[in-house]
Design a protein around this motif. Sequence first.
Motif, PDB file in Angstrom:
ATOM      1  N   ARG A 125       0.833  -1.197   0.000  1.00 21.27           N
ATOM      2  CA  ARG A 125       0.000   0.000   0.000  1.00 21.27           C
ATOM      3  C   ARG A 125       0.874   1.257   0.000  1.00 21.27           C
ATOM      4  O   ARG A 125       0.616   2.217  -0.703  1.00 21.27           O
ATOM      5  CB  ARG A 125      -0.893  -0.023   1.243  1.00 21.27           C
ATOM      6  CG  ARG A 125      -2.306   0.459   0.934  1.00 21.27           C
ATOM      7  CD  ARG A 125      -3.240   0.125   2.057  1.00 21.27           C
ATOM      8  NE  ARG A 125      -2.988   0.961   3.214  1.00 21.27           N
ATOM      9  CZ  ARG A 125      -3.939   1.281   4.089  1.00 21.27           C
ATOM     10  NH1 ARG A 125      -5.165   0.855   3.917  1.00 21.27           N
ATOM     11  NH2 ARG A 125      -3.654   2.025   5.141  1.00 21.27           N
ATOM     12  N   GLU A 182       0.988   4.126  -2.854  1.00 21.26           N
ATOM     13  CA  GLU A 182       0.802   5.535  -2.533  1.00 21.26           C
ATOM     14  C   GLU A 182       1.903   6.393  -3.146  1.00 21.26           C
ATOM     15  O   GLU A 182       1.662   7.447  -3.735  1.00 21.26           O
ATOM     16  CB  GLU A 182       0.813   5.730  -1.015  1.00 21.26           C
ATOM     17  CG  GLU A 182      -0.467   5.315  -0.330  1.00 21.26           C
ATOM     18  CD  GLU A 182      -1.616   6.248  -0.640  1.00 21.26           C
ATOM     19  OE1 GLU A 182      -1.422   7.468  -0.589  1.00 21.26           O
ATOM     20  OE2 GLU A 182      -2.706   5.747  -0.960  1.00 21.26           O
ATOM     21  N   VAL A 239       1.535   6.642  -6.966  1.00 20.66           N
ATOM     22  CA  VAL A 239       0.487   7.604  -7.331  1.00 20.66           C
ATOM     23  C   VAL A 239       1.006   9.022  -7.180  1.00 20.66           C
ATOM     24  O   VAL A 239       0.862   9.863  -8.069  1.00 20.66           O
ATOM     25  CB  VAL A 239      -0.767   7.395  -6.447  1.00 20.66           C
ATOM     26  CG1 VAL A 239      -1.711   8.572  -6.613  1.00 20.66           C
ATOM     27  CG2 VAL A 239      -1.463   6.105  -6.818  1.00 20.66           C
ATOM     28  N   LEU A 270       1.303  11.905 -10.059  1.00 20.39           N
ATOM     29  CA  LEU A 270       0.628  13.193  -9.941  1.00 20.39           C
ATOM     30  C   LEU A 270       1.636  14.335 -10.033  1.00 20.39           C
ATOM     31  O   LEU A 270       1.394  15.358 -10.685  1.00 20.39           O
ATOM     32  CB  LEU A 270      -0.137  13.279  -8.613  1.00 20.39           C
ATOM     33  CG  LEU A 270      -1.291  12.284  -8.450  1.00 20.39           C
ATOM     34  CD1 LEU A 270      -1.883  12.377  -7.054  1.00 20.39           C
ATOM     35  CD2 LEU A 270      -2.382  12.548  -9.482  1.00 20.39           C
ATOM     36  N   GLY A 298      -8.815   5.378   8.710  1.00 19.34           N
ATOM     37  CA  GLY A 298      -7.597   4.659   8.342  1.00 19.34           C
ATOM     38  C   GLY A 298      -7.319   4.621   6.856  1.00 19.34           C
ATOM     39  O   GLY A 298      -6.470   3.857   6.403  1.00 19.34           O
ATOM     40  N   THR A 345      -5.777   5.703   3.268  1.00 17.19           N
ATOM     41  CA  THR A 345      -4.562   6.395   2.839  1.00 17.19           C
ATOM     42  C   THR A 345      -4.963   7.648   2.083  1.00 17.19           C
ATOM     43  O   THR A 345      -6.130   7.830   1.713  1.00 17.19           O
ATOM     44  CB  THR A 345      -3.716   5.521   1.905  1.00 17.19           C
ATOM     45  OG1 THR A 345      -4.474   5.281   0.722  1.00 17.19           O
ATOM     46  CG2 THR A 345      -3.355   4.193   2.555  1.00 17.19           C
ATOM     47  N   ARG A 346      -3.977   8.492   1.823  1.00 14.44           N
ATOM     48  CA  ARG A 346      -4.255   9.753   1.149  1.00 14.44           C
ATOM     49  C   ARG A 346      -4.940   9.521  -0.205  1.00 14.44           C
ATOM     50  O   ARG A 346      -5.931  10.159  -0.546  1.00 14.44           O
ATOM     51  CB  ARG A 346      -2.965  10.539   0.957  1.00 14.44           C
ATOM     52  CG  ARG A 346      -3.178  11.959   0.449  1.00 14.44           C
ATOM     53  CD  ARG A 346      -1.926  12.762   0.588  1.00 14.44           C
ATOM     54  NE  ARG A 346      -1.722  13.220   1.955  1.00 14.44           N
ATOM     55  CZ  ARG A 346      -2.181  14.380   2.430  1.00 14.44           C
ATOM     56  NH1 ARG A 346      -2.855  15.186   1.648  1.00 14.44           N
ATOM     57  NH2 ARG A 346      -1.974  14.725   3.673  1.00 14.44           N
ATOM     58  N   TRP A 347      -4.388   8.580  -0.965  1.00 17.00           N
ATOM     59  CA  TRP A 347      -4.957   8.345  -2.292  1.00 17.00           C
ATOM     60  C   TRP A 347      -6.365   7.769  -2.194  1.00 17.00           C
ATOM     61  O   TRP A 347      -7.232   8.084  -2.988  1.00 17.00           O
ATOM     62  CB  TRP A 347      -4.036   7.428  -3.110  1.00 17.00           C
ATOM     63  CG  TRP A 347      -4.618   7.077  -4.448  1.00 17.00           C
ATOM     64  CD1 TRP A 347      -4.945   5.836  -4.896  1.00 17.00           C
ATOM     65  CD2 TRP A 347      -4.974   7.992  -5.498  1.00 17.00           C
ATOM     66  NE1 TRP A 347      -5.484   5.906  -6.151  1.00 17.00           N
ATOM     67  CE2 TRP A 347      -5.512   7.216  -6.544  1.00 17.00           C
ATOM     68  CE3 TRP A 347      -4.902   9.371  -5.641  1.00 17.00           C
ATOM     69  CZ2 TRP A 347      -5.960   7.778  -7.731  1.00 17.00           C
ATOM     70  CZ3 TRP A 347      -5.364   9.942  -6.823  1.00 17.00           C
ATOM     71  CH2 TRP A 347      -5.878   9.145  -7.852  1.00 17.00           C
ATOM     72  N   GLN A 348      -6.581   6.893  -1.204  1.00 15.28           N
ATOM     73  CA  GLN A 348      -7.933   6.347  -1.029  1.00 15.28           C
ATOM     74  C   GLN A 348      -8.922   7.458  -0.690  1.00 15.28           C
ATOM     75  O   GLN A 348     -10.048   7.469  -1.196  1.00 15.28           O
ATOM     76  CB  GLN A 348      -7.924   5.300   0.089  1.00 15.28           C
ATOM     77  CG  GLN A 348      -7.323   3.979  -0.360  1.00 15.28           C
ATOM     78  CD  GLN A 348      -7.098   3.032   0.801  1.00 15.28           C
ATOM     79  OE1 GLN A 348      -6.953   3.456   1.947  1.00 15.28           O
ATOM     80  NE2 GLN A 348      -7.059   1.751   0.500  1.00 15.28           N
TER      81      GLN A 348
END
Lengths: 296, 285
Positions: free
Chosen positions: A6, A10, A13, A17, B175, B177-180
């Motif tokens: 994860r 992140e 991504v 961006l 909980g 994440t930033r992208w979520q």
Amino acid sequence: MAARWREWGELAVQALLFFAAMVSVFTTIGIVAVLLVEALPFFQQVSLKEFLLDPQWTPLFAQKHFGIMPLVAGTFLTSAVALALAMPVGMLSAVYLSEYASPRVRAVLKPALELLAGVPTVVYGYFALLTVTPLLKRIIPDLETFNALSAGLTMGVMIIPLISSLSEDALYAVPSSLREAAYALGATRLEVAVRVVIPAALSGIAASFILAASRAVGETMIVAIAAGQRPTLTLDPRRAIETMTAYIVQVSLGDTPHGTLEFRTIFAVGLVLFLITLVLNLIAMRIIERYREVYR
Amino acid sequence: MGHRQRRELLGKLFEGIALAATVFGLLVLAFLLLDVARRGLGVLSWSFLTSYPSRFPEQAGIRSALLGTIWVMALTALFAVPLGVAAAIYLEEYAPRNQLTRLIELNINNLAGVPSIIYGLLGLELFVRALRLERSILAGALTLSLLVLPILIAASREALRAVPMSLREAAFALGATRWQVIRHQVLPVAFPGILTGMILALSRAIGETAPLITIGALTFIAFDPRSPFDKFTVLPIQIFNWVSRPQAGFHARAAGAILVLLAVLLSMNGLAIYLRYRLQRRYQW
């Protein structure tokens, strides 16, 4: 393990961006590089002195002259005509929208004015050549078919919303306590607008004028259609002229081969155009930034 | 008449002048539309839409220009929208407050003021020549994508900024994440605003003529473009071509094509307003 993946996702991504945001920086680098790569060989063959001082621009003729002054003069002329129309009209409508119009009227008129800026410039070009010029010819009989006047006036109509919208933002941002103080002293609405609100918003208004000038300098299709293709060192708006942008269009439409000195002229002209608009935009941005700090 | 009265009268006079200035532009626009409609309505017909351009004004149509416009717009949207939204997300949700971020922002502001014909020179050297895309739809769409990027970024940033912070905080608290958080909470809410910006940007691109002329799009096209690598023309260029000819027959055709172009633009703007209205109501808190 899942948490590790994860994290990697992140980061990926975020990197993507960031790259997207950097595209704009690459675009600027690309523009500067393209203009320099093509313009530098041009300046190896044509001296900067000739480019800036020769009063003739005839790169496509047998007798070649590479003086950019006539193109700059043409650009200046159409822009001056456009600003002479758009500055007072845009300014007055900004005052009306900010100081007089009721919120409902304002909510209708402001977007309606912005429609003007959404009309494609080629449509304005059609209008300038086929409607405005014939109309003006009735008043000014010795107006040439292609002329700086109707191109400039039409361009002025196009940039009215730019000035009115930005100036209105500046007027609207003036704190109402200033207005109330003036009213308390017995000033009329006009006096409040002219002596209090406009002076307080002067920097924002100036920025809108400069941005409008930049837009006028870079405008292409109206002048390419209606102003002519005759580079002339003149300040007479009745005559046919050629602007920097219209010249680039003219060469792009012709069959001048890529890589020749003649073709490189459009990059030299483009470089000058880019520098002029860059300076104007930077000044305007500077002013806007400063004035924002004052009122927040 | 007293002093005060005279000043009030002067004020009224000024109000009249200011109102006149405000509606001046609108009157000119109305006059322009009526004038174009008067000249162009007679031209509009099914065969005008489905015929290729021609040397004879009576037969000339806008088929290839209309198809070219659709192709270029579709590809421009495909390139510019993800790029613009991604850049906006970075700047609003990720970017640290440092020199680099400031540089990017300054740069976008400045790009918005670069004359469109300069983008044409960039497109000519970069896409047409260096990447060898020739005078293709793809080269045109890439050029226009760079051109509308600043508009898209600005509009998308505005839409993201309008999303309340509490929404993000709630998702973080669970909980995510930033992208979520962005993907599942922020983007859906910002969507109407982003969509509006997208249509705004495309309606700018649809009227652009100069950069496409510079990359060499002005060609007599008497076939349907079938792939992104085909040569092309677009409506504004067809209009420019017809306006530039001396025959009145072509001027009428230009007026007809302007009506089509404005109809497309108007329906796009109408769609933007409608979508914003419809979608915004779903997300009220």
